[in-house]
Scaffold this motif. Sequence first.
Motif, PDB file in Angstrom:
ATOM      1  N   LEU A 210     -41.320  13.793 -32.683  1.00  0.00           N
ATOM      2  CA  LEU A 210     -40.223  14.753 -32.662  1.00  0.00           C
ATOM      3  C   LEU A 210     -39.940  15.124 -31.211  1.00  0.00           C
ATOM      4  CD1 LEU A 210     -41.362  17.038 -35.624  1.00  0.00           C
ATOM      5  CD2 LEU A 210     -39.824  15.068 -35.690  1.00  0.00           C
ATOM      6  N   THR A 211     -38.816  14.650 -30.702  1.00  0.00           N
ATOM      7  CA  THR A 211     -38.476  14.855 -29.295  1.00  0.00           C
ATOM      8  C   THR A 211     -37.213  15.686 -29.188  1.00  0.00           C
ATOM      9  OG1 THR A 211     -39.425  12.694 -28.756  1.00  0.00           O
ATOM     10  CG2 THR A 211     -37.990  13.720 -27.105  1.00  0.00           C
ATOM     11  N   PRO A 212     -37.318  16.927 -28.699  1.00  0.00           N
ATOM     12  CA  PRO A 212     -36.110  17.749 -28.532  1.00  0.00           C
ATOM     13  C   PRO A 212     -35.130  17.097 -27.562  1.00  0.00           C
ATOM     14  CG  PRO A 212     -38.124  19.062 -28.297  1.00  0.00           C
ATOM     15  CD  PRO A 212     -38.539  17.624 -28.280  1.00  0.00           C
ATOM     16  N   ALA A 213     -33.851  17.304 -27.801  1.00  0.00           N
ATOM     17  CA  ALA A 213     -32.823  16.789 -26.896  1.00  0.00           C
ATOM     18  C   ALA A 213     -33.004  17.386 -25.507  1.00  0.00           C
ATOM     19  CB  ALA A 213     -31.432  17.123 -27.436  1.00  0.00           C
ATOM     20  N   ALA A 214     -32.635  16.625 -24.499  1.00  0.00           N
ATOM     21  CA  ALA A 214     -32.842  17.072 -23.116  1.00  0.00           C
ATOM     22  C   ALA A 214     -32.109  18.367 -22.810  1.00  0.00           C
ATOM     23  CB  ALA A 214     -32.394  15.970 -22.153  1.00  0.00           C
ATOM     24  N   ASP A 215     -30.981  18.606 -23.485  1.00  0.00           N
ATOM     25  CA  ASP A 215     -30.207  19.816 -23.222  1.00  0.00           C
ATOM     26  C   ASP A 215     -30.546  20.949 -24.194  1.00  0.00           C
ATOM     27  OD1 ASP A 215     -29.099  18.704 -25.476  1.00  0.00           O
ATOM     28  OD2 ASP A 215     -27.010  18.970 -24.839  1.00  0.00           O
ATOM     29  N   SER A 216     -31.581  20.777 -24.998  1.00  0.00           N
ATOM     30  CA  SER A 216     -31.961  21.820 -25.951  1.00  0.00           C
ATOM     31  C   SER A 216     -32.637  22.975 -25.229  1.00  0.00           C
ATOM     32  CB  SER A 216     -32.906  21.258 -27.013  1.00  0.00           C
ATOM     33  OG  SER A 216     -34.146  20.885 -26.430  1.00  0.00           O
ATOM     34  N   LEU A 217     -32.628  24.143 -25.857  1.00  0.00           N
ATOM     35  CA  LEU A 217     -33.324  25.304 -25.295  1.00  0.00           C
ATOM     36  C   LEU A 217     -34.799  25.003 -25.105  1.00  0.00           C
ATOM     37  CD1 LEU A 217     -33.727  28.270 -24.504  1.00  0.00           C
ATOM     38  CD2 LEU A 217     -33.772  28.832 -26.956  1.00  0.00           C
ATOM     39  N   LEU A 218     -35.415  24.379 -26.100  1.00  0.00           N
ATOM     40  CA  LEU A 218     -36.842  24.101 -26.027  1.00  0.00           C
ATOM     41  C   LEU A 218     -37.172  23.210 -24.833  1.00  0.00           C
ATOM     42  CD1 LEU A 218     -39.681  24.213 -27.071  1.00  0.00           C
ATOM     43  CD2 LEU A 218     -39.088  22.509 -28.803  1.00  0.00           C
TER      44      LEU A 218
END
Length: 233
Positions: A210-218
Amino acid sequence: MPAKTNDHRPRVAAERRERMRQRLIESAMIVFAEKGVGASVIPDVRDAAGVSQGSFYNYFRSNEELLIAVAEELSGEMVQLIEPVVGDIADPARRVATGMRCYLHLARAHRLLARFLSAAGLRMLRQHNDTFRYLPDDLTEGQKQGVFTSAPLDIVLDMVAGAGLAALDRMARSRVPKDYPDQVIAALMRMLGMPAAAAEQVASGPLPKLTPAADSLLARAQARAASQVDAAA
């Protein structure tokens, strides 16, 4: 007749305002994770984001508004990551176990997330976290099938939320083994009434990365927190 010109100023102003709002939310996540949610963090968030008091209050009026904004944005991101994994699982026990494994593995991989969620506490997890809103239906279905204990649903939800929060707190405070989330969920499944072998079975097996998008808050907040640690070293 003079040619018509497009005035881009409203769009540019709106984009600038959204960037500043995101900067404040990002800063708030880091500050809440460090200081908890009990004390006023507005001055620290303003300093971290580099905005004046007057500018800050154009976006948020209180600690509570900031906290809810962070919790709801993170919740939306986590649902986007987890829902594709669990959406096609027919068995309610495996659906609950897989969703919670994904949730805890995300927190283990992103310690800032574990620290924020632990600091936010039980009320925020239950009221402003969409991942927990799926649980009542899944748990009820499991009870109807005789998979889970027939205890009142509110008690079962308290058991699940309490175990999740305790695991988040441990991961926020210390390093844990890679299979710690799986061990927690296997134990929780047993608490919910499943036999030990069945509980181990639904709490095991590979999960997609599970890899958050680069522009996500996380992703943004995690990278910024890491850079602050490097700068202070």
